[in-house]
Write a protein that holds these residues in place. Sequence first.
Motif, PDB file in Angstrom:
ATOM      1  N   GLY A  26       3.733  12.941   2.664  1.00  0.00           N
ATOM      2  CA  GLY A  26       4.412  13.945   3.480  1.00  0.00           C
ATOM      3  C   GLY A  26       3.747  14.142   4.832  1.00  0.00           C
ATOM      4  O   GLY A  26       4.408  14.030   5.892  1.00  0.00           O
ATOM      5  N   PRO A  27       2.436  14.434   4.849  1.00  0.00           N
ATOM      6  CA  PRO A  27       1.751  14.579   6.143  1.00  0.00           C
ATOM      7  C   PRO A  27       1.824  13.330   7.023  1.00  0.00           C
ATOM      8  O   PRO A  27       1.944  13.443   8.249  1.00  0.00           O
ATOM      9  CB  PRO A  27       0.304  14.866   5.728  1.00  0.00           C
ATOM     10  N   ILE A  28       1.755  12.140   6.409  1.00  0.00           N
ATOM     11  CA  ILE A  28       1.844  10.905   7.190  1.00  0.00           C
ATOM     12  C   ILE A  28       3.211  10.787   7.850  1.00  0.00           C
ATOM     13  O   ILE A  28       3.328  10.448   9.036  1.00  0.00           O
ATOM     14  CB  ILE A  28       1.557   9.672   6.308  1.00  0.00           C
ATOM     15  N   VAL A  92      -2.205   7.146  13.393  1.00  0.00           N
ATOM     16  CA  VAL A  92      -2.448   8.585  13.560  1.00  0.00           C
ATOM     17  C   VAL A  92      -3.254   8.858  14.833  1.00  0.00           C
ATOM     18  O   VAL A  92      -3.227   9.977  15.362  1.00  0.00           O
ATOM     19  CB  VAL A  92      -3.184   9.181  12.334  1.00  0.00           C
ATOM     20  N   ILE A  93      -3.965   7.842  15.316  1.00  0.00           N
ATOM     21  CA  ILE A  93      -4.728   7.988  16.567  1.00  0.00           C
ATOM     22  C   ILE A  93      -3.844   7.662  17.767  1.00  0.00           C
ATOM     23  O   ILE A  93      -3.819   8.391  18.763  1.00  0.00           O
ATOM     24  CB  ILE A  93      -5.964   7.066  16.559  1.00  0.00           C
ATOM     25  N   THR A  94      -3.112   6.562  17.648  1.00  0.00           N
ATOM     26  CA  THR A  94      -2.208   6.134  18.722  1.00  0.00           C
ATOM     27  C   THR A  94      -0.824   5.888  18.122  1.00  0.00           C
ATOM     28  O   THR A  94      -0.480   4.752  17.766  1.00  0.00           O
ATOM     29  CB  THR A  94      -2.716   4.841  19.395  1.00  0.00           C
ATOM     30  N   PRO A  95      -0.027   6.939  17.962  1.00  0.00           N
ATOM     31  CA  PRO A  95       1.284   6.790  17.306  1.00  0.00           C
ATOM     32  C   PRO A  95       2.173   5.774  18.015  1.00  0.00           C
ATOM     33  O   PRO A  95       2.431   5.911  19.220  1.00  0.00           O
ATOM     34  CB  PRO A  95       1.887   8.194  17.385  1.00  0.00           C
ATOM     35  N   ILE A  99      10.339   3.416  15.141  1.00  0.00           N
ATOM     36  CA  ILE A  99      10.909   2.261  14.456  1.00  0.00           C
ATOM     37  C   ILE A  99       9.807   1.304  13.984  1.00  0.00           C
ATOM     38  O   ILE A  99       9.897   0.718  12.896  1.00  0.00           O
ATOM     39  CB  ILE A  99      11.926   1.524  15.368  1.00  0.00           C
ATOM     40  N   ILE A 100       8.736   1.185  14.787  1.00  0.00           N
ATOM     41  CA  ILE A 100       7.620   0.307  14.403  1.00  0.00           C
ATOM     42  C   ILE A 100       6.887   0.883  13.195  1.00  0.00           C
ATOM     43  O   ILE A 100       6.574   0.162  12.238  1.00  0.00           O
ATOM     44  CB  ILE A 100       6.662   0.105  15.589  1.00  0.00           C
ATOM     45  N   SER A 101       6.629   2.195  13.245  1.00  0.00           N
ATOM     46  CA  SER A 101       5.972   2.843  12.101  1.00  0.00           C
ATOM     47  C   SER A 101       6.795   2.666  10.842  1.00  0.00           C
ATOM     48  O   SER A 101       6.264   2.343   9.767  1.00  0.00           O
ATOM     49  CB  SER A 101       5.769   4.331  12.388  1.00  0.00           C
ATOM     50  N   PHE A 102       8.096   2.870  10.960  1.00  0.00           N
ATOM     51  CA  PHE A 102       8.979   2.770   9.802  1.00  0.00           C
ATOM     52  C   PHE A 102       8.961   1.360   9.229  1.00  0.00           C
ATOM     53  O   PHE A 102       8.820   1.168   8.005  1.00  0.00           O
ATOM     54  CB  PHE A 102      10.398   3.164  10.213  1.00  0.00           C
ATOM     55  N   ILE A 103       9.069   0.356  10.079  1.00  0.00           N
ATOM     56  CA  ILE A 103       9.106  -1.033   9.616  1.00  0.00           C
ATOM     57  C   ILE A 103       7.788  -1.429   8.942  1.00  0.00           C
ATOM     58  O   ILE A 103       7.782  -2.029   7.864  1.00  0.00           O
ATOM     59  CB  ILE A 103       9.419  -1.987  10.794  1.00  0.00           C
ATOM     60  N   VAL A 104       6.673  -1.074   9.575  1.00  0.00           N
ATOM     61  CA  VAL A 104       5.368  -1.450   9.015  1.00  0.00           C
ATOM     62  C   VAL A 104       5.131  -0.740   7.680  1.00  0.00           C
ATOM     63  O   VAL A 104       4.656  -1.355   6.713  1.00  0.00           O
ATOM     64  CB  VAL A 104       4.231  -1.128  10.005  1.00  0.00           C
ATOM     65  N   LEU A 105       5.466   0.543   7.599  1.00  0.00           N
ATOM     66  CA  LEU A 105       5.293   1.277   6.345  1.00  0.00           C
ATOM     67  C   LEU A 105       6.183   0.702   5.251  1.00  0.00           C
ATOM     68  O   LEU A 105       5.766   0.587   4.087  1.00  0.00           O
ATOM     69  CB  LEU A 105       5.602   2.762   6.553  1.00  0.00           C
TER      70      LEU A 105
END
Length: 391
Positions: A26-28, A92-95, A99-105
Motif C-alpha cells: 500500500g505505501p509503495i 522512492v528516491i527518484t520516482p 507507467i514505468i513504475s507500473f511496468i517494472v512492478l
Amino acid sequence: MKEIKPLIGITILCVSSMMAFLAVVGPIIRKLNLQEWHAGVMVALAGIAWIFLSRFWGKKSDIFGRKNILLLSIFGFFISYLLLAIFVNYAVITPPLVIISFIVLIITRLLIGVFYSAIPPVCNALIADKAKSGKRTSYMASLGASNGLGMILGPIIGGALATYGLAIPLYAAAILPLFAVFIALFFLEKDRKIEKIKDTPLHFLDKRLRLPMIASFITMFSIVTSQICLGFFILDRFQTNEIETAKITGYILAIIGVVFILTQIVVSKLKSVKPINWLTLGATFSAIGYLLIGIITTKEELTMAFCIGTIGLGMIMPAFLAITANSVEAHEQGIAAGTVSSAQGLGIIVGPLLSTILYSINPNFPFVFAGITFIILFAVSLLYKKTKVIC
C-alpha cells in the motif's frame, strides 16, 4: 522422514518472504503515485502464474528431480525479489514515470509468482515420494503449519522493517529465500536417478484428482474471501471507525492464524486418521463456522465463528494434499501436486471477484456462499468415501 525438517524451513522462509510484501504494498503504491487497482493487478498476476505454471513445474520435477527444480525455483525467486527491492529503493528516491513504475512492478512481481509457483507443489511431491501413504497426511499437516507460520511472520517482518524505509523489507524478504537455497542444497538428499517411463501426461481434469481439486479451490476461495471482506464486514456490521476496524481485523486475523497452525499440528500428531475422514470433518467445521458469520451480533462471536471455520480449513488442507499423493502413481506425483496447486491459484483470482460482488448485494452473502460450498464438499467427500474411490 528426515527431509521434513528442511522442507519446513524452506516453506517458512519462502512464505514469509512472499507475505512480507503485503505489509508495504500500500505505501509503495501511494509513494510511486500509482492507484489501488495497480496493486490488484499485481496480486492477480501471481494467481495467474500459480494456475498456469504449477503443473509445469510439477511435471519438470517428475523428469529432472525434485531437488534440482526446487533449487532453480528458489534461486529464481531470490533474484526476482532482489530486482524488485533494487527498483523500489531507486524509485522512492527518484520516482520515475507512473507507467514505468507500473511496468517494472508488474514484471518483477510476475517473475516472483513464476518461480514461487514451483515451491509448494514440488515440496508436496517430495513428501509424497518419501513418506508412506499412511503418514502423508501428518507430514502434509506439518508443512501446512509451517506455511501458516510464514503467513504470520511475513507481514510482521515487513511491517517492523518498514520504519527504516520501504525498500528495507523487500531486501530482507529477498534474503530469506537465499537461506532456503542453502537449506535445499545441503540438507536435501540428491535426487535419485530418473527412470525412463512412457510419457502419458496426467490430464488436468483427471477423475482421480477431482475431489482434491474441488477441496483446494474451495479452501483458497474461502481464505481469500475472509481476507478481502472481513474489514468491510466489521465496518458495516459494527459501525466502527477505520482505526478501530484495522485493530479488530488484525486481532481476528492473528487469532485465526494461530488456530490454523495449532489445528495442523494436531492433525500431524493423529497419524491413524485417514485423510478422507479429515476432509469430511473439516468440511463440517468450515461450513458451520462460515454460516455462523451470518447470524453473529458481537465481535467475540465473529472471532469464534472464524475460529470454527479455520479449524476446518486446518483439517482440509493436509487432507486433500495427502489424497492427491495417494491417488496417483510415483512418476505422476509432481504433476499431480502441481495440478491441485493450480486450483488454489484459481481460488485466489475468483475469490476477490466473486466475494466482492456478493458483498455488494448483502454483506452476509460471501460467507454464506462459502459455507454452502463446504456443505457441497462434505457431500462430495461422503460420496467418494462410500464408493471407495479414495480411502
